[in-house]
Each structure stands twice: as structure tokens, then as C-alpha cells.
Design a protein around this motif. Sequence first.
Motif, PDB file in Angstrom:
ATOM      1  N   SER A 116      41.242  71.796  12.128  1.00 50.87           N
ATOM      2  CA  SER A 116      40.628  73.091  12.443  1.00 50.87           C
ATOM      3  C   SER A 116      40.454  73.938  11.186  1.00 50.87           C
ATOM      4  O   SER A 116      39.473  74.691  11.068  1.00 50.87           O
ATOM      5  CB  SER A 116      41.483  73.841  13.474  1.00 50.87           C
ATOM      6  OG  SER A 116      41.384  73.216  14.732  1.00 50.87           O
ATOM      7  N   ILE A 117      41.381  73.843  10.247  1.00 47.81           N
ATOM      8  CA  ILE A 117      41.223  74.545   8.973  1.00 47.81           C
ATOM      9  C   ILE A 117      40.013  73.996   8.219  1.00 47.81           C
ATOM     10  O   ILE A 117      39.218  74.746   7.641  1.00 47.81           O
ATOM     11  CB  ILE A 117      42.499  74.421   8.125  1.00 47.81           C
ATOM     12  CG1 ILE A 117      43.671  75.124   8.823  1.00 47.81           C
ATOM     13  CG2 ILE A 117      42.297  75.014   6.733  1.00 47.81           C
ATOM     14  CD1 ILE A 117      45.006  74.899   8.145  1.00 47.81           C
ATOM     15  N   GLU A 118      39.876  72.666   8.244  1.00 47.63           N
ATOM     16  CA  GLU A 118      38.722  72.034   7.615  1.00 47.63           C
ATOM     17  C   GLU A 118      37.427  72.510   8.269  1.00 47.63           C
ATOM     18  O   GLU A 118      36.440  72.810   7.587  1.00 47.63           O
ATOM     19  CB  GLU A 118      38.849  70.515   7.728  1.00 47.63           C
ATOM     20  CG  GLU A 118      37.634  69.734   7.265  1.00 47.63           C
ATOM     21  CD  GLU A 118      37.424  69.750   5.759  1.00 47.63           C
ATOM     22  OE1 GLU A 118      36.316  69.395   5.314  1.00 47.63           O
ATOM     23  OE2 GLU A 118      38.372  70.123   5.037  1.00 47.63           O
ATOM     24  N   ALA A 119      37.418  72.601   9.606  1.00 46.42           N
ATOM     25  CA  ALA A 119      36.218  73.046  10.317  1.00 46.42           C
ATOM     26  C   ALA A 119      35.885  74.500   9.978  1.00 46.42           C
ATOM     27  O   ALA A 119      34.713  74.856   9.814  1.00 46.42           O
ATOM     28  CB  ALA A 119      36.423  72.890  11.823  1.00 46.42           C
ATOM     29  N   ALA A 120      36.909  75.341   9.870  1.00 45.00           N
ATOM     30  CA  ALA A 120      36.676  76.755   9.574  1.00 45.00           C
ATOM     31  C   ALA A 120      36.096  76.955   8.185  1.00 45.00           C
ATOM     32  O   ALA A 120      35.294  77.883   7.964  1.00 45.00           O
ATOM     33  CB  ALA A 120      37.978  77.530   9.711  1.00 45.00           C
ATOM     34  N   THR A 121      36.463  76.120   7.246  1.00 43.08           N
ATOM     35  CA  THR A 121      36.000  76.282   5.863  1.00 43.08           C
ATOM     36  C   THR A 121      34.759  75.445   5.549  1.00 43.08           C
ATOM     37  O   THR A 121      34.067  75.716   4.581  1.00 43.08           O
ATOM     38  CB  THR A 121      37.117  75.910   4.875  1.00 43.08           C
ATOM     39  OG1 THR A 121      37.621  74.604   5.192  1.00 43.08           O
ATOM     40  CG2 THR A 121      38.252  76.917   4.948  1.00 43.08           C
ATOM     41  N   ARG A 122      34.486  74.438   6.377  1.00 43.32           N
ATOM     42  CA  ARG A 122      33.287  73.618   6.220  1.00 43.32           C
ATOM     43  C   ARG A 122      32.677  73.358   7.595  1.00 43.32           C
ATOM     44  O   ARG A 122      32.678  72.228   8.112  1.00 43.32           O
ATOM     45  CB  ARG A 122      33.604  72.302   5.518  1.00 43.32           C
ATOM     46  CG  ARG A 122      34.184  72.477   4.107  1.00 43.32           C
ATOM     47  CD  ARG A 122      34.175  71.174   3.331  1.00 43.32           C
ATOM     48  NE  ARG A 122      32.830  70.753   2.991  1.00 43.32           N
ATOM     49  CZ  ARG A 122      32.137  71.190   1.945  1.00 43.32           C
ATOM     50  NH1 ARG A 122      32.672  72.085   1.114  1.00 43.32           N
ATOM     51  NH2 ARG A 122      30.928  70.750   1.714  1.00 43.32           N
ATOM     52  N   PRO A 123      32.134  74.422   8.223  1.00 44.95           N
ATOM     53  CA  PRO A 123      31.599  74.282   9.582  1.00 44.95           C
ATOM     54  C   PRO A 123      30.347  73.404   9.609  1.00 44.95           C
ATOM     55  O   PRO A 123      29.653  73.249   8.601  1.00 44.95           O
ATOM     56  CB  PRO A 123      31.269  75.723   9.971  1.00 44.95           C
ATOM     57  CG  PRO A 123      31.040  76.427   8.664  1.00 44.95           C
ATOM     58  CD  PRO A 123      31.972  75.783   7.689  1.00 44.95           C
TER      59      PRO A 123
END
Length: 341
Positions: free
Chosen positions: A291-298
Motif C-alpha cells: 500500500s505504501i508502494e501504491a501511494a507513492t507510485r499510483p
Amino acid sequence: MRRAMGVFLIWAAGMGLLAALLVGAGLAMHYWKQPLAQEATTVTVESGQSMPGIAASIHEVQPAIPARAIDWTARFRGQARSIQAGEYEIRPGERLASLLDRMVAGDVIEYRFTVPEGITAQGFLDRLAEAPRIRRTIEELTPEAVIESLDLPVDHLEGWLYPDTYQYPAGTSDRTLIKRAFRQMREALDAAWAARADDLPLDDPYEALILASVIEKETGISGERGEVAGVFVNRLRRGMRLQTDPTVIYGMGDDYDGRLYSRHLREDTPYNTYTRDGLPPTPIALPSAASIEAATRPAETDAFYFVADGTGGHAFSRTLKEHNRAVARWRIHQREQGDRP
């Protein structure tokens, strides 16, 4: 004659010594081959404990092996000063040499507790309080007490503890594990922020952590996280409210009983993203690395809306008209399932 007698005495003494050595070697071999236990059991080596003390503890497990023999064995093998403190499992049928080797290697029993993604910081602390063989150093495991006790550089603990399975030896302190979880989350967030996409509508890593926590609560499907993030990023860029139910639920605290009604969406709290612009003031859960990855690289998407589709996933829509049709399908599904709010 005297010379002969002297030679004989020397010979006799030598033979006696040899016999003693052979007997001693035989006894040592007997002890070394002796199983320490038929069933798994444990023995604990305290920090700073002497070799005779360690030998006595092993002797309690296997009384057939004298403590002195255990002590001498460790000294003969050069291990008496190298044994590490900790709790050790004595395996069924294990011999003394094997146990001493593992004690030197520090092959201690590892305990574990698991923190699932998406629970709250208090949920983490509650699980830690129930974890076995933890040394308690913080009297009350609450977010506020933890921040004060550990002097953490945050105002709010929510979101800052990394969800994972933590392994630890007996006697590990609660503060050690909390610090480990905090450090892991900081490292994961810093790495993701350093590799973030261009032109994100986020001012700093903390806002990324907040968004990641909302994504975590919105979907448990790994393939959807990027698209959910894309929707939220699109809404933030356009100045639209996020209008996400998990933030409302978090703001309700203990008043939430498992059901969310339309009146709750109108009740203003700092976390109600139906009544307030932008992100909530803090994270609402402990987000996963995904989810952190998704938030920073949507994901790149033209969708501005999504709603549950009845299969465990979501239907994404570009326009409000499309979204309303998706909502209508979801409500039909709810009625068919007898789930009327």
C-alpha cells in the motif's frame, strides 16, 4: 636392584595413569553418547552464568550425566567461555556435544507474533501484550505511553508500526520489538518516498503514509491497490473530497458497531472525508509495504470513483453517471444477500 625397582615403579605408575585415562575416556564416551532427553525439553542459560551453573542445569534434564562431566566436556572442547545466553530446546535423542555446539552458535528458541496489515497501532500493542516470553518494560501499552516511553519523534503512533511476523528470543523487551517495528516502517516509507512518482499531490512522506493507510483499508486485493491509489490521487489533484468510508469509521472510534449508516457520513469529525477536504489528519491503520508502494507510485487511471462489485473487488468509474450505475448494482447485490443497512 634399586634401579630395577625404580624402573618398575615408573612403569607401574605409567600404566596406572594410562588405565585411568582409558577409564576416563571410556566414561567420557559413555556420557557423550548418552541422549539428553527422550522428549523435547528446554534449558535456559542466564546472562553471565558460569559453566558449572550451565552444567548443573543440563544435569537436571539428564541426571545420568554428572554435572562435572558436562563441565569438563565443555572445557575439553574449548566451549566453556563461548556459550551464549538464551533459552535452548533439547531435542529428542540429542547428545551433549550437539547441544554444546548449538549453545555456542546461539541457536536459541525463537518465539513469534504476527501483526496483520490494516490493524491499528493499538491492535499491534494488544497483540504484543499477548505475545509469549516478552519482557515487559512499559507499564501500559497505549500509543501515548509508547511515544513517551521510547521518546519517538512522532505526535501520533497510528501508521508508524510495520505489520509483519516478528521473531524474537525469550526475554526480548517490548520496547525492543516496538523500536524494530517503528524502524522498519520508517525505512519502508523513506525508500518508497525516494522512488515516488513525479507530481504527486502529497507534500511529504507522512502524507504518503496517511494515503497508504486509507488504501490498505479500502482493498485487500493486491492487484487493486495501485488503481485505488490512482483514484485518490486524481481526486486530490482535482480538489474533490476523498469520500472514503474507512476514514469515517476510524473517526467514530468505539461508537462504530460494525454498521455504517448514511447519517454517519454527515456527522463531521476530523476523519470524515465526506465533510472535510483532503487527507485525514493521521493514518487510520498500519499499511503494508504494497500500500505504501501504491501511494507513492499510483497506477495511471482516468477513474474518479469506485465501489464494491460484490465479488470482493471494486468497480472503477470515470464519471459520476457510471459510478451511480455501479452503486445501483451493488445495492441490488446487497438486497439479494439480505444485507440491508
